[in-house]
Write a protein that holds these residues in place. Structure first.
Motif, PDB file in Angstrom:
ATOM      1  N   ASP A 308       0.832  -1.209   0.000  1.00  0.00           N
ATOM      2  CA  ASP A 308       0.000   0.000   0.000  1.00  0.00           C
ATOM      3  C   ASP A 308       0.862   1.253   0.000  1.00  0.00           C
ATOM      4  O   ASP A 308       0.552   2.237  -0.697  1.00  0.00           O
ATOM      5  N   ARG A 311       2.232   1.829  -3.477  1.00  0.00           N
ATOM      6  CA  ARG A 311       1.205   2.340  -4.384  1.00  0.00           C
ATOM      7  C   ARG A 311       0.992   3.839  -4.161  1.00  0.00           C
ATOM      8  O   ARG A 311       0.813   4.604  -5.115  1.00  0.00           O
ATOM      9  N   ARG A 312       0.997   4.270  -2.907  1.00  0.00           N
ATOM     10  CA  ARG A 312       0.813   5.702  -2.618  1.00  0.00           C
ATOM     11  C   ARG A 312       1.970   6.518  -3.180  1.00  0.00           C
ATOM     12  O   ARG A 312       1.781   7.589  -3.752  1.00  0.00           O
ATOM     13  N   GLY A 315       1.627   6.770  -6.893  1.00  0.00           N
ATOM     14  CA  GLY A 315       0.564   7.709  -7.234  1.00  0.00           C
ATOM     15  C   GLY A 315       1.014   9.151  -7.099  1.00  0.00           C
ATOM     16  O   GLY A 315       0.700   9.997  -7.951  1.00  0.00           O
ATOM     17  N   ARG A 316       1.775   9.474  -6.067  1.00  0.00           N
ATOM     18  CA  ARG A 316       2.273  10.837  -5.902  1.00  0.00           C
ATOM     19  C   ARG A 316       3.234  11.197  -7.024  1.00  0.00           C
ATOM     20  O   ARG A 316       3.227  12.322  -7.536  1.00  0.00           O
ATOM     21  N   ARG A 318       3.281  10.070 -10.079  1.00  0.00           N
ATOM     22  CA  ARG A 318       2.550  10.275 -11.325  1.00  0.00           C
ATOM     23  C   ARG A 318       1.821  11.613 -11.327  1.00  0.00           C
ATOM     24  O   ARG A 318       1.590  12.213 -12.377  1.00  0.00           O
ATOM     25  N   GLY A 319       1.438  12.081 -10.156  1.00  0.00           N
ATOM     26  CA  GLY A 319       0.697  13.335 -10.076  1.00  0.00           C
ATOM     27  C   GLY A 319       1.553  14.567 -10.197  1.00  0.00           C
ATOM     28  O   GLY A 319       1.043  15.678 -10.351  1.00  0.00           O
TER      29      GLY A 319
END
Length: 325
Positions: A308, A311-312, A315-316, A318-319
């Motif tokens: 998890d 994944r976080r 995600g950061r 990619r943002g």
């Protein structure tokens, strides 16, 4: 080899390599007759090199063992092997190895061909052998005594201090020696525990060789037994994981001491024990193949938490938008 001096040295090299050779075989290798060969043997004896000659079907010439070390000749490949061996010797945890290694390297360098010296110096300066460094000093004398006891099937007695500090007197049949993860171990039959055991040499004291002899099991693998012993140490939590690969791939990717590997229908079953779920989860998540945790549940929880978090982080990443001036 037209030069007689070259042929005399060739006799020495052949005897050093083969231990004992018949006169006919030596003469054949040198392409000389028996009389000429005997003259070469006499020349070696005049140089102070001790030789023995045995008659009969199984006789021949050999160097006298233990008198003194005769001059040795090495090829470039043999010199390279010796140099690499001396580099590795620094990591073996022997108390007096450093000065002995330095002395041996100096002697080797003094007699090697001039064109080979800079190449081997470059090797010594540029090459790094990624071997486990010593974590405990070991007596060379005890190592040699135990090696002799293994070879001679001779029982030993010693005082031993276990990991928790418990002291005991042991008698053991030494079956083999293993250097692993910076420490020396002796594996064999312990008469106190009446079972196979592995002992760290740095925890031994007052080692004595006894007169009692024993028979060593023919199929005993000291390294494999030590690996199994370490994997089964009484750590807090039992672990079972099925690895989705074959046995060869599992052995290649995992440290040999992490646990016991057993082929099963689904892949490879890894069984071991651990005191740290966090550490064990990290080892599993580095593997390039899938796996399934059978037990314990705490390991599954730790792996999910780490997944998890990854994944976080992804995600950061990619943002974020990157700008260039």
């Amino acid at each position: 080899m037209p030069n007689p001096t070259t042929r005399v040295l060739a006799v020495l090299e052949l005897l050093q390599t083969h231990g004992q050779m018949s006169g006919s075989e030596l003469a054949r290798r040198l392409e000389v007759d028996g009389r000429t060969l005997r003259r070469y043997i006499a020349t070696l004896e005049e140089m102070g090199i001790p030789l023995t000659a045995e008659r009969g079907r199984h006789g021949g010439y050999r160097l006298v063992a233990g008198f003194k070390l005769p001059p040795m000749m090495f090829t470039n490949e043999e010199t390279l092997a010796l140099s690499l061996g001396l580099l590795a010797a620094h990591n073996l945890g022997l108390e007096q190895a450093a000065p002995a290694v330095a002395s041996a390297r100096a002697k080797l360098e003094r007699v090697m061909p001039a064109n080979l010296k800079p190449r081997l110096r470059a090797l010594g300066e540029a090459a790094t052998l990624d071997l486990p460094g010593s974590r405990a000093a070991t007596s060379e004398r005890w190592l040699l005594d135990l090696a002799g006891a293994v070879q001679g099937r001779q029982r030993v007695r010693f005082a031993y201090s276990s990991g928790d500090g418990t002291a005991s007197e042991r008698e053991a049949n030494p079956y083999g020696l293993v250097y692993r993860a910076g420490r020396w171990y002796m594996s064999g039959y312990c008469h106190l525990r009446r079972d196979l055991r592995s002992f760290r040499l740095d925890r031994m004291q007052a080692l004595r060789l006894l007169e009692t002899r024993f028979e060593r099991p023919l199929d005993f693998d000291a390294a494999a037994f030590l690996t199994g012993s370490i994997a089964q140490l009484p750590r807090a939590t039992a672990v079972a994981v099925v690895l989705r690969c074959d046995l060869a791939r599992a052995a290649e990717e995992l440290d040999s001491g992490i646990g016991l590997l057993e082929p099963v229908e689904e892949g490879v079953l890894l069984r071991t024990r651990t005191d740290s779920m966090s550490w064990f989860a990290r080892q599993l998540m580095k593997l390039p193949f899938d796996f399934q945790v059978i037990e314990p549940e705490a390991l599954r929880v730790e792996i999910r938490a780490r997944a998890d978090r990854l994944r976080r982080l992804v995600g950061r990443a990619r943002g974020k938008t990157c700008f260039r001036e």
